[in-house]
Design a protein around this motif. Structure first.
Motif, mmCIF file in Angstrom:
data_model
loop_
_atom_site.group_PDB
_atom_site.id
_atom_site.type_symbol
_atom_site.label_atom_id
_atom_site.label_comp_id
_atom_site.label_asym_id
_atom_site.label_seq_id
_atom_site.Cartn_x
_atom_site.Cartn_y
_atom_site.Cartn_z
ATOM 1 N N ALA A 11 0.842 -1.203 0.000
ATOM 2 C CA ALA A 11 0.000 0.000 0.000
ATOM 3 C C ALA A 11 0.878 1.255 0.000
ATOM 4 O O ALA A 11 0.603 2.211 -0.723
ATOM 5 N N ASP A 12 1.952 1.229 0.794
ATOM 6 C CA ASP A 12 2.901 2.354 0.823
ATOM 7 C C ASP A 12 3.552 2.522 -0.546
ATOM 8 O O ASP A 12 3.698 3.635 -1.047
ATOM 9 N N ASP A 52 6.235 3.240 9.541
ATOM 10 C CA ASP A 52 5.211 3.622 10.506
ATOM 11 C C ASP A 52 5.888 3.866 11.841
ATOM 12 O O ASP A 52 6.792 3.117 12.224
ATOM 13 N N GLU A 53 5.462 4.900 12.529
ATOM 14 C CA GLU A 53 6.051 5.162 13.841
ATOM 15 C C GLU A 53 5.637 4.087 14.843
ATOM 16 O O GLU A 53 6.411 3.697 15.694
ATOM 17 N N ASP A 54 4.420 3.594 14.718
ATOM 18 C CA ASP A 54 3.883 2.606 15.655
ATOM 19 C C ASP A 54 3.925 3.171 17.078
ATOM 20 O O ASP A 54 3.641 4.335 17.277
ATOM 21 N N ARG A 55 4.325 2.350 18.027
ATOM 22 C CA ARG A 55 4.203 2.786 19.410
ATOM 23 C C ARG A 55 5.519 3.109 20.109
ATOM 24 O O ARG A 55 5.540 3.818 21.087
ATOM 25 N N ALA A 95 0.461 4.703 12.076
ATOM 26 C CA ALA A 95 0.774 3.946 10.867
ATOM 27 C C ALA A 95 0.262 4.659 9.617
ATOM 28 O O ALA A 95 -0.500 5.618 9.685
ATOM 29 N N PHE A 96 0.685 4.149 8.458
ATOM 30 C CA PHE A 96 0.309 4.696 7.162
ATOM 31 C C PHE A 96 -1.201 4.873 7.030
ATOM 32 O O PHE A 96 -1.671 5.914 6.576
ATOM 33 N N GLU A 97 -1.965 3.868 7.431
ATOM 34 C CA GLU A 97 -3.421 3.932 7.281
ATOM 35 C C GLU A 97 -4.006 5.087 8.094
ATOM 36 O O GLU A 97 -4.894 5.800 7.617
ATOM 37 N N ASP A 98 -3.500 5.287 9.302
ATOM 38 C CA ASP A 98 -3.944 6.414 10.135
ATOM 39 C C ASP A 98 -3.593 7.738 9.464
ATOM 40 O O ASP A 98 -4.341 8.704 9.532
#
Length: 180
Positions: A11-12, A52-55, A95-98
């Motif tokens: 997707a990216d 993605d930065e994630d957590r 993340a990318f989706e967010d």
């Protein structure tokens, strides 16, 4: 044309290929760890990673001990290796989706306008290896690419920064970059 941008997922790859109008610059790695390992493979050559930065704090990864944060945008952080032309864009808050959903929200758009039932269905579809064939996703990306230049938003800000790096590569100037 060298593949100088490493991304985590299909997707990216599709989205950033469209955003930069050059899919040949994008290299799809298996996951975030493989994007980080890509820096070792290219040695001193120019490379941008998009993750993605994630957590957790990205710089806690031992492979990134030579990186430092050089800029924080509205929905991304940019890190640079202290001695090489290696850059990482971490998409936040998660993340990318967010990141994409955040853009739609600033336009008062809903995922349902692109055929998604909800955010979870969107997330699930973006994990597909065939995402570039999914009409819903292609329409959503087309909408983002066509409309992001018309307003002040995080994708426009991201594009300004990545375009600078792709143009300047080895002539990168930190002060100019910080003032973009």
């Amino acid at each position: 044309m060298e593949r100088v941008i490493a991304v985590e997922c299909f997707a990216d790859k599709y989205f950033f290929g469209k955003l930069l109008q050059n899919e040949k610059r994008i290299r799809k790695e298996k996951n975030k760890n493989e994007v980080i390992k890509a820096f070792e493979k290219v040695k001193g050559a120019f490379l941008i990673g998009i993750v993605d930065e994630d957590r957790k704090e990205l710089l806690l990864d031992p492979n990134l001990k030579s990186f430092e944060k050089i800029k924080e945008g509205r929905s991304f952080k940019i890190y640079k290796d202290k001695t090489k032309y290696h850059f990482i864009f971490a998409l936040c808050p998660k993340a990318f989706e967010d990141w994409i959903y955040q853009f739609l929200k600033c336009q008062n758009k809903e995922l349902s306008e692109f055929g998604y039932i909800n955010f979870e269905s969107f997330m699930k579809e973006t994990k597909s290896e065939q995402i570039d064939k999914e009409i819903k996703y292609k329409n959503l990306v087309k909408h983002v690419i066509q409309t992001y230049p018309d307003s002040d938003n995080h994708i426009k800000e991201f594009k300004i920064h990545i375009d600078y790096l792709l143009t300047e590569t080895y002539q990168f100037n930190l002060e100019k970059f910080k003032n973009l």
